[in-house]
Structure formats: structure tokens, C-alpha cells
Enzyme design. Sequence first.
Site, short mmCIF file in Angstrom:
data_model
loop_
_atom_site.label_atom_id
_atom_site.label_comp_id
_atom_site.label_asym_id
_atom_site.label_seq_id
_atom_site.Cartn_x
_atom_site.Cartn_y
_atom_site.Cartn_z
N CYS A 129 -0.88 -4.85 -4.48
CA CYS A 129 0.20 -4.58 -3.52
C CYS A 129 0.46 -5.74 -2.57
CB CYS A 129 -0.09 -3.30 -2.74
SG CYS A 129 -1.53 -3.36 -1.63
N HIS A 180 -2.45 -0.29 1.76
CA HIS A 180 -1.37 -0.48 0.78
C HIS A 180 -0.11 -0.89 1.53
CE1 HIS A 180 0.54 0.02 -3.15
NE2 HIS A 180 1.58 0.55 -2.50
N ASN A 192 7.07 -1.56 -4.44
CA ASN A 192 5.66 -1.89 -4.26
C ASN A 192 4.98 -2.06 -5.60
OD1 ASN A 192 3.77 1.09 -4.30
ND2 ASN A 192 5.97 1.06 -4.70
#
Length: 220
Positions: A129, A180, A192
Site C-alpha cells: 500500500c 494502510h 489502493n
Amino acid sequence: MIHLMRVLFVSVLCMGWFSIASAAAFTVGDQGSDVAEIQGTLADLGYDVVADGDYGPSTVAAIKDFQRSHGMDVDGAVGPETYSVLMGKDMPEVSRGSNYFSRRIIQTAMDYIGVPYVFGGTSPSGFDCSGYVRYVFANAGIYLPRTADEQYELGVPVPMDSLRAGDLVFFSTYDYGASHVGIYLSDGEFINASSSRGVAIDSLYSEYWGSCYIGARRVM
């Protein structure tokens, strides 16, 4: 280091200003009345678009369908040819202003949809990420730290109802705190590199992402 990053950003901003005038299409990340007019025309033609003046993924999809049905190159951007056929008039000058960097970031981010998730990955052969976010921003000359928790310390906090294209959105998933990160698009959607689907578009309002959302930062 923070001072150096600011210097780099200002330098890129000055250089990027000269690229703004040469832009020749409305595309992802653009905002304003011209975009709303395009969206309104698409809606009148039956496409599933809201005329909110924010050129997001739903507008891209509608433009691609329109281009495909009219035998044009399918790129999801409204250049002079697409504008003329859709709107029935010549295309106005595209004003970029301060959203130039968000536009460039979103364009780059969308280019890597489908790239697989790789833990520790920092390149188009595989991203995690924060590696994905760092890579996309670096393409625009904005250099971010490597990890999500470090990226969470940058910029200024942004409330959910004030998010705009290019903001960083953060989640607490496998670990406490910011573990994240993704890039906000529009209409509650963000892009993402997720461990389950690789680089993909998700919704902040989904049951999973909504439950672990912890905040956003604006770094440009």
C-alpha cells in the site's frame, strides 16, 4: 528533511506551472463548472453520471462508453474531438490552476490498476500500500516516506466531508495506528494496493473500509 521536501515541492510546482498551459483535455481530478456541464450532457444522454463538477471514475467510465459508441479513441479524457461531438461546440481552454498535481497523481494512480499486491513491493511489478502511494507521488515529484505510519505524519488533517482528489486516506487494518494507505479519488472512492485485490478502487463507505478508516492527510 522536512525543509528539503518543501523545497523540492516548491521547485516542482514552479516547473509544473509551465506544463499547465499545454494541457489539452479534461480528465480525472479536474473540477469546476466545465466538468459539471460535461457531466450534465452525459446524464441527459442516459449515462450514469452526477453533475457534481468532479471528474472521477464514474465520469471516466461514461466518457469511455461515449467514445466507444462514436468510434473514437477510448481514453476516458475529454479532448477537443470528444468535447466537440459530445457538446456540439468548440472546446474551451482547460484551466488547471491548483489541481494540476492532484490531476497528475490520479492519472498515474489509475495507470496501475490490476498490478498485484507484493509485501514490501515498490514498483509496477508489485506494490504494497505505502510503496504504491510513494511511487505514484514520486512520479509527480512529491517524495513521501516509505511506510503508511510515516506518511500519516505529513501534511494537514482533512475531515471526510472535505476530501478532494489526491488526499491520502488511512486505515488501521492489521496493526494499531495507520497501517494502510490509499489515494482519494472522488464520490467516496479511493485507490489502493490491497492484499486481496492488488491495485484497485474501493469505497470509504464499504463495511470493511468504513470500519477501519482513521483519517486523511493533505500533502500538496
